[in-house]
Design a protein around this motif. Structure first.
Motif, short mmCIF file in Angstrom:
data_model
loop_
_atom_site.label_atom_id
_atom_site.label_comp_id
_atom_site.label_asym_id
_atom_site.label_seq_id
_atom_site.Cartn_x
_atom_site.Cartn_y
_atom_site.Cartn_z
N VAL A 51 0.84 -1.20 0.00
CA VAL A 51 0.00 0.00 0.00
C VAL A 51 0.88 1.25 0.00
CG1 VAL A 51 -1.69 1.34 1.32
CG2 VAL A 51 -1.97 -1.15 1.07
N LYS A 52 1.91 1.24 0.83
CA LYS A 52 2.82 2.39 0.90
C LYS A 52 3.48 2.66 -0.46
CE LYS A 52 6.75 4.10 3.58
NZ LYS A 52 7.70 3.80 4.66
N VAL A 55 0.72 3.92 -3.01
CA VAL A 55 0.34 5.30 -2.75
C VAL A 55 1.46 6.24 -3.19
CG1 VAL A 55 -0.16 6.98 -0.92
CG2 VAL A 55 -1.31 4.77 -0.93
N GLN A 59 1.13 9.24 -5.86
CA GLN A 59 1.52 10.61 -5.53
C GLN A 59 2.50 11.15 -6.56
OE1 GLN A 59 2.84 10.01 -1.47
NE2 GLN A 59 0.98 10.97 -0.67
#
Length: 79
Positions: A51-52, A55, A59
């Protein structure tokens, strides 16, 4: 998508011939802005780090879209 778009945007941004970037949906008839559920599912399979990383990639894409040359969304249909 998240892997393919950044190098394409980098190439367009660095080209002196390109004055603006136009995004055109491949889907006919309408334009839907929202989450890619399949992409979120793939990120979740990677746990917290997946997930990190996902994301972070999103971004990076949003930063590339919001800076540099003008960007235009060409919408054919309802939005």
């Amino acid at each position: 998508f998240a892997e393919e778009l950044p190098p394409v945007l980098d190439g367009l941004e660095s080209s002196p011939e390109v004055k603006a970037i136009v995004f055109i949906s491949g889907k006919k008839g309408d334009f839907i802005a929202g989450a890619d559920i399949d992409m979120i599912g793939q990120m979740a399979k990677g746990g917290k780090e997946g997930v990190k990383s996902g994301v972070g990639s999103l971004q990076e894409i949003m930063h590339k879209i919001s800076t540099g040359k003008p960007k235009i969304a060409a919408i054919n249909g309802h939005c």
